[in-house]
Structures are given as structure tokens and as C-alpha cells.
Write an enzyme that holds these catalytic residues in place. Structure first.
Site, PDB file in Angstrom:
ATOM      1  N   GLU A   1      -6.486  -7.598  -0.424  1.00  0.00           N
ATOM      2  CA  GLU A   1      -6.892  -7.557   0.988  1.00  0.00           C
ATOM      3  C   GLU A   1      -8.333  -7.119   1.094  1.00  0.00           C
ATOM      4  O   GLU A   1      -8.754  -6.185   0.404  1.00  0.00           O
ATOM      5  CB  GLU A   1      -6.098  -6.500   1.768  1.00  0.00           C
ATOM      6  CG  GLU A   1      -4.671  -6.803   2.055  1.00  0.00           C
ATOM      7  CD  GLU A   1      -4.031  -5.664   2.853  1.00  0.00           C
ATOM      8  OE1 GLU A   1      -4.730  -4.971   3.613  1.00  0.00           O
ATOM      9  OE2 GLU A   1      -2.825  -5.459   2.690  1.00  0.00           O
TER      10      GLU A   1
ATOM     11  N   GLU B   1       0.826  -1.220   0.000  1.00  0.00           N
ATOM     12  CA  GLU B   1       0.000   0.000   0.000  1.00  0.00           C
ATOM     13  C   GLU B   1       0.856   1.264   0.000  1.00  0.00           C
ATOM     14  O   GLU B   1       0.870   2.032   0.980  1.00  0.00           O
ATOM     15  CB  GLU B   1      -0.946   0.002   1.201  1.00  0.00           C
ATOM     16  CG  GLU B   1      -2.019  -1.058   1.109  1.00  0.00           C
ATOM     17  CD  GLU B   1      -3.085  -0.905   2.199  1.00  0.00           C
ATOM     18  OE1 GLU B   1      -2.807  -0.282   3.227  1.00  0.00           O
ATOM     19  OE2 GLU B   1      -4.198  -1.422   1.999  1.00  0.00           O
TER      20      GLU B   1
HETATM   21  C1  GLA Z   1      -4.009  -2.275   5.186  1.00  0.00           C
HETATM   22  C2  GLA Z   1      -2.662  -2.935   5.269  1.00  0.00           C
HETATM   23  C3  GLA Z   1      -2.637  -4.181   6.087  1.00  0.00           C
HETATM   24  C4  GLA Z   1      -3.485  -4.017   7.318  1.00  0.00           C
HETATM   25  C5  GLA Z   1      -4.880  -3.642   6.908  1.00  0.00           C
HETATM   26  C6  GLA Z   1      -5.837  -3.548   8.053  1.00  0.00           C
HETATM   27  O1  GLA Z   1      -4.761  -2.674   4.142  1.00  0.00           O
HETATM   28  O2  GLA Z   1      -2.132  -3.218   3.992  1.00  0.00           O
HETATM   29  O3  GLA Z   1      -1.297  -4.452   6.424  1.00  0.00           O
HETATM   30  O4  GLA Z   1      -2.948  -3.011   8.101  1.00  0.00           O
HETATM   31  O5  GLA Z   1      -4.838  -2.390   6.295  1.00  0.00           O
HETATM   32  O6  GLA Z   1      -7.141  -3.254   7.625  1.00  0.00           O
END
Ligand code: GLA
Length: 667
Positions: free
Chosen positions: A308, A151
Site C-alpha cells: 500500500e 496491518e
Molecule cells: C492503512 C490500511 C488501509 C487504509 C490505509 C489508509 O494502510 O491498511 O486499509 O486504511 O491505511 O491510508
């Protein structure tokens, strides 16, 4: 996806952080992953401190064991470079790699993603780590994809330090070549801002009054590019080591993240992946999933991976709501419906310690005797049943423009109204199409529009000349173009387009506005054809267009609020206010019906219908968000894939459930 994953069917899994657990737990992980049908996990995302205990000293033994174990159990690895979380020793040695905020505060380490994107020390350390991983694991049989970083920009999209200032100046020199060009582009004769030396230019740090808009806009562009160059550098190192292994990084096309211009990023990825989380307060988060899925598919130009999402509550909202019965399944299959060829969660096993100990996971704190685990196992079976859907794409006749530059520019301070939010405006136009079951793509304003009948421009405050010509020519040649208020107002440098609003689109829309009348919260002038306007109004004069509805009260009584114009062989619409939701839905229904756009299928209210089209079959996803069961007609020869049952005439979708119907192609 420009490249595809070397894995059959729809990939299933999540972030897997075994280094956070004693090794005895790993055997149970393998057993339970098999039970759930997990096929791929993302590993090593936050392991930097364990892999490199001090600068240049490496210990890959644990990661070796993890990858070997995954391979032995038939689970593929999406191997991450752990560069989103540099270790403490790195910052002790390179304190100037810590980011500085807009007020000049240098942040400290102790969480993650707290580094300056322009720091040479960070870049060197990240590339060294990527190089080590690339060399060591290029030929590891478990590794099917590189997960570069995590991210980008989630917590450090902007850094205002002196090193960033230097990098910003270099970026500006590249863009403008001369100071004279920059001064003109930024309009620096205003408030005595003229620059005589590149070194006088700073990031838009906290200052007494409103900073220069073009300066701020270029800053946003620079920040997105600075992170993109880190992605490119890491992925080049990995590509050199393992040319056959595709690379991705997880985007955040979501309600809360708008720091990166993903149109510029997407071509740099071999496979586009996205993270999506629900907002606890959004009563119809299924619309957010659909919008985000359509946007990611459009960025990817085809199928993509959901890297995710959450099985239940997250831990980073004021109140983190759990999912309701069946929601996990509806959410996941809605992403598949919008083009996801892989479904993954944050994370495999719920953490006991650390800042995310209250975040849901595939395997909750409660263990396998839990609703989430049962849902996770059921979803694994669902995804196996949908294997043949992989690779199919979604045809659309409607395009909605999406532009980060424009959204950044419109949300700068000192606008006619501070109430306008790009995402809210786009979603308000998207919603009626979602309810009607009309498929849409999102497009850059300069994209090839020939596949579409209808192009919607809910919000395009900033538009360059090339995109203006692209959009108006589309209408001139027979398409239907609908433009929302406060669009076409400024050029690529954020300079107002003179001669009347909405500058760039005035001629094609057949209207001219001499003054804007933004509406205060609660001000809702009524309209001749019913309904009200909100947020915005303007004194529109017809210059060829006809009025579709006009104000019946307030200072603009009698002035058109929505207009329609014949332009070339096409039609243009101007929506010069923000109609209430019912009025906007009626209007958009009329616009798309006149443009000849039909829904993929007519379904009962709140039964979402989405189509994926494969080489030999159509796949109709039906997601029932209502409290009542629904019956939807299907073609002869149809089969419901989740149950494997042949259908005759229709398919039943119980309340809260999902059906995926394979039918002969209808085109
Ligand atoms: C982000 C991060 C993850 C985690 C999630 C929690 O998407 O990439 O590592 O912290 O948030 O929702």
C-alpha cells in the site's frame, strides 16, 4: 522474499473493495484496470460482515463472482482473510473480545481492528474464517497469494484486559520459567515490587508513578508476539489448505509505527510486504521512502512487495497534502529501486462513503479526467518496462543496526533525556549516506556482518552480550564500527552495564564516561573542529582512543565529543553527542571514506542514485528530486529502460523525473 509471486514482471495494483460498490461498477473497474496495466489486486480485506452474516452462516457468492471476474480479465488476486474487522454480531456475542486500554476503558466496536489479540473467541472465529476461505479458494486460478489480516496491530497493538493479563503471564512463564528468575530480571526489589505468585503480575496498566522498565519492555515483546501468533495460526490454516500459495501480511515500516518486532515476524512470512505513507510535514519524504525501503528489503533478505501507498493525499493526518507534479512516479519507482517487485496502492477506487471517503485512490472521485489517473496509467507502462528488474538485489557495503527492543527500551519514561527518538537518530545518520548515494542494509545487532566494511550503530541503548561480541569482533577483525551516544548502556533485561559508559562498547571504543550531561533544547556547545553538539553530551575520558573533536564551551570544555580508536585490526568511532546536520554529514563522510566505502554513483545534489544488480546487468535508478535537469555518466552499452533508448556516454534526467539505466555489471 523466501518465495516469489507466480506473476511475471513487477506486480501492479491496489486494494480492491468491489463489495462497496453496485455490481454495475465492476465492469468499468475491469476495463480501467486493463487500461492502467493492473496485474494484481488485494481483495476481501474488510468483507467479514458480508461473508458471515451470523456465526457459522456463510455467503461466499459475491466473493466467488469477484474472483471469477478477476480471473476472466487476467488479473491476479491477493486474497485476504478479512480478520482485521470482525462484524458487529461477533462482539454482541463475545463482548469480552473487545480490547481494554491502559486506563481500563473497554472500547466499543464500530470501526475496525478493535479486538483483543489474546481473545480465544476472536482467535477461533478468525481461524474458522481462514479455514473456510482456504478450503473454498485453494485452487481458484485467480489466487496467487494470501493476504493474512491487514496491518497487524495498527489500531490494537496492546490490550490490557484480564484475558491479556493471563496470556502475558503464560508468556512470562515461558520466558523465565521461575518467578525468582523474573523477579531478578525485572529488579523487583525496587519499590517493593517483588512477586510471590504469577497471578500478582498484571499488564503495565495505568499506575501512580513510573512502572518497572523491564516489565514494560517485556510487555512490548509480549504484545508483538501475541499478534505474531495470530498471524502464524492463520497462515498455518491457509498453508494446510493451499501449500503452494505464498502468504504475506502487510508490515508498516513507517515513520509512525513501531509496535511490532519485525525481525521476529519476517521469517514467518513467505513474501514480505510493506505499507508506506508520506508524512505531510516531512519536506524530504523521499528520504523516509528510501530508509523504509532499505529496512523492508533487509527484513525480507531480498525483493519485497509494496502493498500500500497513496496516489495522493491520505485522510488521517491533521492536514493531508496532495502529491506534487511527478511525485507519484518518483515515489513508486523509488520503492522499486529499493527492492520492491510489486507496487500497490490503497486503494483502487476512491470511496464515496465510510471513514476513508477523503483518501486518494488510483481512480479518484473525479474519474479518469484527472492528473492522478493519467499518472496511474503512465506508471503502469513504466512498471511493464521494468519487468526484467524483478528479482534483482541491492549490494551494500554499509550496515546500520536496527533493533526494536532497543528502541522500546530507550523511549521508556525516566531516561536521562526524554528527547531521544530512535527513528530520528537513525534517520539523521541515514540522511548523509542517502545524499551521498551510498547503499546500506539494516541489520539486527547479532547479524552476520561479514559482507560489510562499515557498521553504523546510531542508537543501540539495549544490547545483549552476544550482539556486543558480534559488533566488537567485527571491528577487531578489521571492520569499521561507529557507535552513537547512549548505546550499549543496558543489557537484555534493561539493567545498566556498570563500570562506566558506554558499558558494552567501552573497551572497543577506548573511552570511559563517568557522567552524562544531556543537553536542554537550545543548548548547543561548540566543537573544536567546527559545528555544534545538540541533545547529548557526556564526560568522556580517553582510554586508548584519540579525540576527533572536543567541546570549546560549556561545562565539558576540553572534553572529547567524538573519538576514534584502533581496535584489533579495525577502527572504532564514538559519536558522543548529536552533531548538527552538516557536522554529522562531514563526519560520516570521513568515516565511510576511511573505511573504503564508495557511493554507487556520484550524482548532482538531490539526484538519488540506487543500484539493483541482476544476474546479467546492473540497474541504476536515478531519481531527480531537484528543480534542475541532470546529466549522469553511464557505461558503454547502457540502455534507459523507461524509454527503451540506447545511451551513449550519459543519461539526462529532467527535473522531477526518473531514469532507469541497464548497464553491464560493474563488479
Ligand atoms: C492503512 C490500511 C488501509 C487504509 C490505509 C489508509 O494502510 O491498511 O486499509 O486504511 O491505511 O491510508
Amino acid at each position: 522474499m523466501t518465495r516469489s509471486l507466480k506473476l511475471p514482471g513487477i506486480a501492479y495494483g491496489g486494494d480492491y473493495n468491489p463489495e462497496q460498490w453496485p455490481e454495475e461498477v465492476w465492469a468499468e473497474d475491469m476495463r480501467l484496470m486493463a487500461e492502467a496495466g493492473v496485474t494484481m489486486v488485494s481483495v476481501n480485506i474488510f468483507s467479514w460482515a458480508l461473508l458471515e452474516p451470523s456465526e457459522g452462516t456463510y455467503d461466499f457468492s459475491r466473493l466467488d463472482r469477484i474472483l471469477d471476474m478477476l480471473y476472466a480479465h487476467g488479473i491476479a488476486a491477493d486474497l485476504a482473510t478479512p480478520t482485521a474487522a470482525p462484524p458487529a454480531w461477533f462482539f454482541v456475542e463475545h463482548p469480552d473480545a473487545l480490547p481494554v486500554d491502559q486506563d481500563g476503558r473497554r472500547l466499543s466496536y464500530g470501526s475496525r481492528q478493535t479486538f483483543c489479540p489474546s481473545s480465544p473467541a476472536y482467535r477461533a472465529a478468525a481461524l474458522r474464517m481462514a479455514g473456510e476461505l482456504g478450503r473454498r479458494y485453494a485452487d481458484h486460478p485467480a489466487v496467487v497469494m494470501w493476504h493474512v489480516h491487514n496491518e497487524y496491530g495498527c489500531h490494537n497493538a496492546e490490550c490490557y484486559c484480564d484475558v491479556s493479563a493471563e496470556a502475558f503471564r503464560a508468556w512470562l512463564q515461558d520466558r523465565y520459567a521461575s518467578l525468582d528468575a523474573l523477579n531478578h530480571a525485572w529488579g523487583t526489589t525496587f519499590w517493593s515490587q517483588w512477586y510471590y505468585d504469577w497471578n500478582q503480575i498484571l499488564p503495565p496498566r495505568a499506575t501512580g508513578a513510573v512502572p518497572n522498565p523491564t516489565h514494560q519492555l517485556d510487555w512490548r515483546r509480549f504484545c508483538s508476539d501475541a499478534l505474531l501468533s495470530l498471524y502464524e495460526a492463520e497462515s498455518e490454516v491457509l498453508r494446510a489448505a493451499a501449500p503452494e500459495t505464498p502468504a504475506t501480511t502487510n508490515f508498516m515500516v513507517n515513520f509512525s509505527f513501531e509496535a511490532l518486532d519485525y525481525w521476529r515476524w519476517a521469517p514467518a512470512l513467505d513474501i514480505v510486504s510493506n505499507d508506506h505513507y508520506l508524512r505531510s510535514t516531512d519536506a524530504e519524504s523521499q528520504i523516509d521512502i528510501a530508509l523504509s525501503g532499505d529496512l523492508v528489503r533487509s527484513l525480507a533478505g531480498g525483493p519485497w512487495l509494496l502493498m500500500e501507498h497513496s496516489t495522493g493525499a491520505v485522510n488521517w493526518q491533521p492536514v493531508n497534502r496532495a502529491k506534487t507534479a511527478g511525485e507519484l512516479r518518483r515515489n513508486a519507482l523509488a520503492h522499486v529501486a529499493r527492492g520492491a517487485d510489486g507496487i500497490a496502492y490503497f486503494q483502487w477506487r476512491a470511496a464515496k462513503a465510510g471513514a476513508e471517503q477523503w483518501h486518494s485512490a488510483m481512480l479518484p472521485h473525479a474519474g479518469t479526467d484527472s492528473q492522478i489517473w493519467r499518472d496511474v496509467v503512465r506508471l503502469g507502462a513504466d512498471l511493464r518496462a521494468l519487468a526484467e528488474v524483478r528479482g534483482s538485489t541491492t549490494p551494500a557495503q554499509v550496515a546500520i543496526t536496527w533493533d526494536w527492543n532497543s528502541s522500546w527500551a530507550m523511549e521508556l519514561p525516566s531516561q536521562p533525556s526524554g528527547e531521544l527518538r530512535f527513528l530520528d537518530l537513525v534517520r539523521s545518520w541515514y540522511e548523509p549516506l542517502w545524499r551521498a548515494g551510498v547503499q546500506v542494509d539494516f541489520v539486527r545487532p547479532d547479524a552476520d556482518l561479514s559482507p560489510y566494511r562499515l557498521v553504523l550503530v546510531p542508537s543501540l541503548y539495549l544490547v545483549d552480550d552476544e550482539s556486543t561480541a558480534n559488533l566488537t569482533t567485527f571491528a577487531e577483525r578489521g571492520g569499521t564500527l561507529a557507535v552513537g551516544f547512549h548505546s550499549g548502556m543496558v543489557d537484555a533485561n534493561c539493567h545498566v552495564r556498570l563500570g562506566g559508559y558506554p558499558g558494552a562498547f567501552r573497551e572497543a571504543l577506548g573511552v570511559r564516561t563517568d557522567e552524562l550531561f544531556p543537553l536542554l533544547p537550545g543548548q548547543t556547545p561548540t566543537l573544536t573542529e567546527g559545528g555544534t553538539g545538540t541533545l547529548w553530551s557526556e564526560r568522556v575520558r580517553l582510554e586508548g582512543a584519540e579525540a576527533v573533536t572536543s567541546y570549546t564551551d560549556g561545562p565539558l570544555t576540553g572534553v572529547p565529543a567524538v573519538t576514534r580508536n584502533s581496535y584489533g585490526t579495525g577502527t572504532t568511532w564514538y559519536i558522543a553527542t548529536h552533531p548538527d546536520p552538516t557536522t554529522l554529514a562531514t563526519l560520516l563522510d570521513r568515516i565511510r571514506t576511511e573505511a573504503g566505502v564508495a557511493p554507487v554513483r556520484t550524482t548532482p545534489a538531490d539526484v538519488e542514485a540506487v543500484l539493483r544488480r541482476g544476474p546479467d546487468a546492473d540497474y541504476l535508478f536515478l531519481i531527480n528530486h531537484s528543480d534542475e535537469s541532470a546529466e549522469v555518466p553511464v557505461s558503454p552499452g547502457a540502455v534507459e529502460l523507461l524509454t527503451g533508448k540506447p545511451l551513449s556516454g550519459s543519461v539526462g534526467v529532467p527535473a522531477g523525473e526518473v531514469a532507469v539505466v541497464r548497464e553491464p555489471r560493474r563488479d
